[in-house]
Design an enzyme around this catalytic site. Structure first.
Site, short mmCIF file in Angstrom:
data_model
loop_
_atom_site.label_atom_id
_atom_site.label_comp_id
_atom_site.label_asym_id
_atom_site.label_seq_id
_atom_site.Cartn_x
_atom_site.Cartn_y
_atom_site.Cartn_z
N LYS A 172 0.81 -1.22 0.23
CA LYS A 172 -0.04 0.04 0.05
C LYS A 172 0.80 1.36 0.18
CE LYS A 172 -1.85 1.53 3.90
NZ LYS A 172 -1.38 3.02 4.36
N ASN A 173 1.79 1.30 0.67
CA ASN A 173 3.03 2.44 0.89
C ASN A 173 3.62 2.50 -0.18
OD1 ASN A 173 1.78 3.00 3.47
ND2 ASN A 173 3.56 2.04 4.69
N ARG B 211 -2.79 9.37 4.75
CA ARG B 211 -1.68 10.16 4.45
C ARG B 211 -1.05 10.35 2.94
NH1 ARG B 211 0.27 13.41 8.03
NH2 ARG B 211 2.31 12.97 7.71
N CYS C 109 -3.62 7.44 10.47
CA CYS C 109 -3.73 7.05 11.95
C CYS C 109 -2.91 8.01 12.67
CB CYS C 109 -3.06 5.65 12.13
SG CYS C 109 -3.81 4.23 11.10
N ARG D 167 3.18 13.92 12.67
CA ARG D 167 3.71 13.55 11.42
C ARG D 167 3.77 14.78 10.59
NH1 ARG D 167 1.67 7.75 9.39
NH2 ARG D 167 -0.40 8.57 9.82
N ASP E 138 6.63 19.35 7.36
CA ASP E 138 7.58 20.54 7.22
C ASP E 138 8.75 20.24 6.28
OD1 ASP E 138 8.21 18.67 9.29
OD2 ASP E 138 9.97 19.96 9.87
N GLN E 139 9.19 18.94 6.39
CA GLN E 139 10.44 18.53 5.24
C GLN E 139 9.84 18.53 3.96
OE1 GLN E 139 13.72 17.98 6.58
NE2 GLN E 139 12.43 18.92 8.37
N ASP F 271 6.30 0.36 11.92
CA ASP F 271 4.90 -0.32 11.55
C ASP F 271 4.90 -1.87 12.15
OD1 ASP F 271 3.91 1.78 10.49
OD2 ASP F 271 4.19 0.93 8.44
N ARG G 261 -7.99 -0.55 6.38
CA ARG G 261 -7.26 0.53 5.41
C ARG G 261 -6.17 -0.26 4.87
NH1 ARG G 261 -4.98 4.73 8.46
NH2 ARG G 261 -3.86 5.36 6.63
#
Length: 431
Positions: free
Chosen positions: A22-23, A93, A117, A122, A125-126, A305, A398
């Site tokens: 998923k990521n 996200r 979540c 999180r 800014d970066q 995770d 999810r």
């Protein structure tokens, strides 16, 4: 409301096929919209975050066709809007990847502030630092992140902290910027590499993904491609720990063992047998688990995770273990529920769990606080004496495809239920 009803006590035994990551899929979808040509993506997982991302793409004019459950066609040639603010995107996200993608392609984007979540701060800014270094003006107003530029130019960017999301987002934008971009102190996770490989298959010029320095020479345009997403190492690790916790014998298939080295090392350390082949890993838990210490770190360290799954295993191990969370500061919300099941876990300072192993868990009614914590609590319930009812399973859905079905195929007594009557039927059936 959907719940899991679980009767614990059965060792998990058999083979399980791992879905696509998923990521990796979420940023690759955003990247696919950066070309006007057609892209085919295989091995996508069938989970709720994927549906939300694809629906958001449709809403702005991207042509999306679900060819089969795990294959999708995407064409971004007729995008009519670079403002992405659907209600669904507030909950995941991955929506922020549209910022980098459209800043690169259209020199501007507006995206709703992302959700996901609640596992701690999180911030983005970066991401914003990277976009500004490339020449974009970025502001946050009315709940939207707005980025604009007349011309994106390559730059030398040093990330103040290792961030997967920021590394990918800046990489997306820099792909279509003028000149060379160098990103230092970047994330090395497998899905960062997968996004880079996908972009390169579309004609990008990215080198160094998987190391802490990525070099991107901007190109004028991207073209269509066919691409298959890597397997989900977190889903694989979850089933590996499920074998450990239930004293089972599970072979996870369709995996890249290299991506799971830190997980494999800890399973060996606590007393499991682990056998690796080219694309599968077998975990056997034939003897009592041993205590250990673990600290979460960016890849190739032990993944944040996998921290809840690790804790659930160590809470059944002999002796005292310590788990330190160094990535997110609010990742132990599941511990209260684990204690309800008989676990002896104390969280100190918000980032350290001191775990005294117990002989067994007992069934309870528990509530899922987040995606990975929820999967870990299901594993605990599978090992527990008696029945458990797990609420709030929308978080698990999810990120895990057919979670309860895959567990059933391994011998677990687990069903999805919606009413008290369903729960009663389950209890009667399992005895």
């Amino acid at each position: 409301m959907e719940q899991y009803a679980i009767k614990g006590g059965n060792p998990l035994v058999g083979d399980v096929e791992i879905a696509g990551a998923k990521n990796a899929a979420l940023p690759i979808f955003a990247a696919a919209a950066m070309t006007d040509e057609t892209v085919y993506i295989d091995n996508i997982p069938d989970v709720r975050d994927i549906d939300v991302m694809l629906d958001a793409m449709r809403s702005i004019g991207v042509v999306v066709k679900r060819i089969s459950r795990h294959r999708v066609m995407i064409n971004g040639g007729n995008i009519h809007n670079v403002t992405v603010e659907s209600d669904g995107c507030k909950k995941i996200r991955g929506s922020y990847y549209f910022l980098g993608a459209f800043l690169g392609k259209y020199k501007g984007a507006e995206v709703v502030l992302p959700g996901g979540c609640d596992i701690g701060s999180r911030g983005i800014d970066q991401h914003l630092k990277g976009f500004r270094a490339l020449g974009a003006e970025v502001i946050i107003e009315h709940g939207l992140v707005k980025a604009r530029t007349k011309c994106l130019r390559g730059s030398h960017i040093y990330m103040d902290k290792v961030s997967v999301g920021a590394t990918i987002n800046v990489m997306l934008a820099a792909t279509l910027a003028e000149g060379m971009t160098i990103i230092e102190n970047c994330a090395k996770e497998p899905h960062v590499v997968d996004v880079a490989n996908f972009l390169n298959s579309c004609g990008a010029n990215i080198k160094g993904a998987g190391t802490d320095v990525i070099r991107i020479r901007g190109v004028e345009r991207l073209h269509g491609t066919e691409y298959a997403i890597i397997p989900d190492q977190i889903e694989a690790g979850t089933f590996m720990f499920a074998a450990a916790v239930t004293k089972g014998d599970v072979t996870v298939k369709n995996v890249i063992p290299k991506h799971l080295e830190s997980v494999t090392a800890k399973l060996l350390e606590i007393g499991c047998e682990v056998e690796e082949a080219d694309d599968c890993i077998r975990v056997v838990a034939a003897k009592p688990l041993a205590h250990t210490q673990v600290r979460t770190l960016p890849y190739p360290g032990f993944p944040t995770d996998m921290q809840p799954q690790m804790t659930v295993a160590l809470a059944l191990a002999k002796g005292t273990s310590i788990v330190t969370e160094s990535v997110f500061e609010n990742r132990f919300k599941y511990v209260d529920e684990l204690v309800r099941m008989g676990g002896d876990v104390k969280v100190e300072g918000g980032d350290t769990a001191i775990i005294d192993g117990v002989e067994k868990y007992t069934g309870a009614s528990i509530t899922v606080p987040d995606l990975r914590g929820g999967a870990a609590l299901v594993i605990a319930a599978l090992a527990a004496e008696g029945c458990s009812i797990v609420d709030n399973i929308k978080y698990i859905q999810r990120g895990y495809e057919d979670f309860h079905i895959k567990l059933q195929n391994l011998g677990a007594q687990i069903e999805m239920v919606e009413t008290d009557k369903d729960v009663q039927k389950f209890r009667l059936k399992v005895g």
